[in-house]
Design a protein around this motif. Structure first.
Motif, PDB file in Angstrom:
ATOM      1  N   GLY A 239      30.750  38.353  57.103  1.00 29.30           N
ATOM      2  CA  GLY A 239      29.997  37.068  56.049  1.00 29.30           C
ATOM      3  C   GLY A 239      30.876  38.094  54.804  1.00 29.30           C
ATOM      4  O   GLY A 239      29.016  37.015  53.940  1.00 29.30           O
ATOM      5  N   LEU A 240      30.752  38.432  53.974  1.00 33.52           N
ATOM      6  CA  LEU A 240      30.479  38.894  52.735  1.00 33.52           C
ATOM      7  C   LEU A 240      31.977  38.534  51.420  1.00 33.52           C
ATOM      8  O   LEU A 240      33.112  39.005  52.503  1.00 33.52           O
ATOM      9  N   TRP A 241      32.393  38.345  50.757  1.00 32.36           N
ATOM     10  CA  TRP A 241      32.776  37.104  49.871  1.00 32.36           C
ATOM     11  C   TRP A 241      33.513  38.183  48.784  1.00 32.36           C
ATOM     12  O   TRP A 241      32.771  38.850  47.892  1.00 32.36           O
ATOM     13  N   ASN A 242      34.765  39.408  49.393  1.00 31.10           N
ATOM     14  CA  ASN A 242      35.358  40.146  48.862  1.00 31.10           C
ATOM     15  C   ASN A 242      35.827  40.273  47.522  1.00 31.10           C
ATOM     16  O   ASN A 242      36.942  40.268  47.476  1.00 31.10           O
TER      17      ASN A 242
ATOM     18  N   TRP B 111      35.988  52.009  45.643  1.00 32.64           N
ATOM     19  CA  TRP B 111      35.609  50.615  44.427  1.00 32.64           C
ATOM     20  C   TRP B 111      34.851  49.384  45.887  1.00 32.64           C
ATOM     21  O   TRP B 111      33.868  48.912  44.687  1.00 32.64           O
ATOM     22  N   ALA B 112      35.350  49.421  46.582  1.00 37.74           N
ATOM     23  CA  ALA B 112      34.402  47.900  47.495  1.00 37.74           C
ATOM     24  C   ALA B 112      33.281  48.897  47.649  1.00 37.74           C
ATOM     25  O   ALA B 112      32.447  47.773  47.850  1.00 37.74           O
TER      26      ALA B 112
ATOM     27  N   PHE C 130      29.533  38.076  42.621  1.00 39.98           N
ATOM     28  CA  PHE C 130      29.762  37.991  40.636  1.00 39.98           C
ATOM     29  C   PHE C 130      29.620  40.475  40.044  1.00 39.98           C
ATOM     30  O   PHE C 130      30.727  40.158  39.606  1.00 39.98           O
ATOM     31  N   GLY C 131      29.821  40.669  41.894  1.00 37.67           N
ATOM     32  CA  GLY C 131      29.361  42.004  41.548  1.00 37.67           C
ATOM     33  C   GLY C 131      31.267  42.437  41.420  1.00 37.67           C
ATOM     34  O   GLY C 131      32.163  43.248  40.778  1.00 37.67           O
ATOM     35  N   GLY C 132      31.986  41.954  42.756  1.00 40.17           N
ATOM     36  CA  GLY C 132      32.889  42.359  42.149  1.00 40.17           C
ATOM     37  C   GLY C 132      34.371  41.667  41.004  1.00 40.17           C
ATOM     38  O   GLY C 132      35.148  42.166  40.934  1.00 40.17           O
ATOM     39  N   LEU C 133      33.650  40.469  40.232  1.00 39.73           N
ATOM     40  CA  LEU C 133      34.120  39.839  39.467  1.00 39.73           C
ATOM     41  C   LEU C 133      34.295  40.459  38.266  1.00 39.73           C
ATOM     42  O   LEU C 133      35.072  41.091  37.563  1.00 39.73           O
TER      43      LEU C 133
ATOM     44  N   PHE D 237      33.051  46.797  53.356  1.00 38.35           N
ATOM     45  CA  PHE D 237      33.520  46.986  52.201  1.00 38.35           C
ATOM     46  C   PHE D 237      34.185  48.267  51.961  1.00 38.35           C
ATOM     47  O   PHE D 237      35.705  48.041  51.856  1.00 38.35           O
ATOM     48  N   ALA D 238      34.035  49.639  52.380  1.00 34.02           N
ATOM     49  CA  ALA D 238      35.002  50.471  52.504  1.00 34.02           C
ATOM     50  C   ALA D 238      36.345  50.337  53.352  1.00 34.02           C
ATOM     51  O   ALA D 238      37.382  51.005  52.871  1.00 34.02           O
TER      52      ALA D 238
END
Length: 353
Positions: free
Chosen positions: A82-85, A130-131, A147-150, A249-250
């Motif tokens: 459920g994570l929009w990376n 970074w992820a 927003f964090g990823g952008l 994420f990793a």
């Protein structure tokens, strides 16, 4: 999002609805081409010929397909949780930066094969770090991963420019054209007469296979899907949600970092670090995963299809002076049509228990 493409009980009506959505996307693409005074048949023909018209063009498609599939494999992990990376573009860039740094560091002292392996491990580490930073911002800073990823994408791009113009600039040249290219001994080996490396192809296929098996046949995949469905319920059932989200994420970042490594040492690469090295492959992989509806099996042909459009659309600019970004328009319309048809499917074709 459900894995409906792999669901055994998909009805004929559902398949017809999806096919209708794709045909609608192609029809809209044709209308856009007509509006700018271009022939749709001619444009589609140029895209197909540009992707498959010769062995050299097919090789170019495959070298673009490998990093897209690596990114798609990683995104399947984060999307399942459920994570929009959206920060995957920055993770590709960090992988390329770490790969470049390791190559520059190890090149004088180790054999080329060991240097390439070290660069691959460094790239995976860079992308993973970074992820994970995106995950830490979400967990401890209450910053949504989108927003964090952008934001981290922007920082990664700025870091690349700094390195290219600063510490790693070419001797006597201050230009954004990139760092000094690496020698051929640090390029991945290609098939004889066909400029595609078996290493990048096998790496991408291995990644998507392992991810597919992990999501469908392991407790780890089951826990990720539980988190993606309802994080609070998963936590109540004893799933370590924070640890699993950071691990997702990793893994995604590591695979994106390997895509960055391929963009440095691959057969069609410029073999140096330069701004915009990611080429939008991370964002393209997001479209692939959405169109595949989180299916690892469907991600393989769809990523080939999208890579073919991306590479084939370059002929629009070369042959007809049309903007090659029309290929991206077609890709976006295809994804949008599938998302709309999935919504219609859930509304009108939902099976009764």
């Amino acid at each position: 999002m459900r894995d409906t493409f792999s669901r055994p009980g998909t009805s004929l009506a559902e398949w017809a609805l999806r096919a209708g959505g794709m045909l609608a996307a192609l029809a809209l693409s044709a209308l856009i081409l007509l509006a700018i005074g271009a022939s749709p048949l001619d444009a589609f023909g140029l895209i197909i010929n540009g992707a498959f018209g010769s062995s050299a063009r097919l090789a170019y498609v495959l070298t673009a397909w490998a990093p897209v599939l690596l990114c798609a494999a990683g995104l399947l992990i984060t999307f399942a949780a459920g994570l929009w990376n959206i920060g995957i573009e920055g993770q590709v860039v960090l992988g390329a930066i770490f790969a470049t740094g390791v190559l520059r560091w190890l090149q004088p002292s180790l054999p080329p094969a060991l240097t390439l392996i070290g660069a691959a491990l460094g790239a995976a580490l860079g992308g993973a770090l970074w992820a994970v930073l995106t995950g830490l911002l979400k967990r401890y800073g209450n910053v949504n991963e989108i927003f964090g990823g952008l934001g981290l994408n922007f920082i990664a791009g700025s870091l690349t420019v700094y390195l290219v113009l600063g510490p790693w600039k070419r001797p006597g040249i201050g230009s954004t054209s990139g760092t000094e290219p690496f020698p051929p001994s640090l390029w991945l080996p290609a098939f004889p007469g066909f400029q595609v490396s078996p290493v990048e192809i096998l790496l991408a296929l291995a990644a998507i296979t392992v991810v597919g098996v992990a999501l469908r046949g392991t407790y780890f995949g089951l826990r990720l899907k539980a988190i993606g469905k309802n994080v609070r319920a998963a936590y109540t059932l004893g799933v370590s949600t924070d640890r699993h989200m950071l691990l997702a994420f990793a893994i995604c970042g590591a695979l994106a970092g390997l895509a960055g490594w391929v963009l440095i040492v691959g057969t069609s690469a410029r073999h140096n670090l330069f701004p915009l090295i990611s080429g939008g492959y991370g964002f393209l992989a997001i479209l692939v995963v959405l169109l595949a509806n989180l299916s690892a099996a469907w991600s393989v042909p769809i990523s080939v299809f999208f890579a073919a459009i991306a590479m084939g659309s370059l002929q629009l600019a070369l042959q007809r002076q049309l903007d090659s970004s029309l290929g991206g328009v077609i890709q976006g319309l295809l994804v949008l049509s599938v998302l709309i048809t999935q919504g219609l499917q859930g509304r009108f074709l939902r099976r009764k228990p």
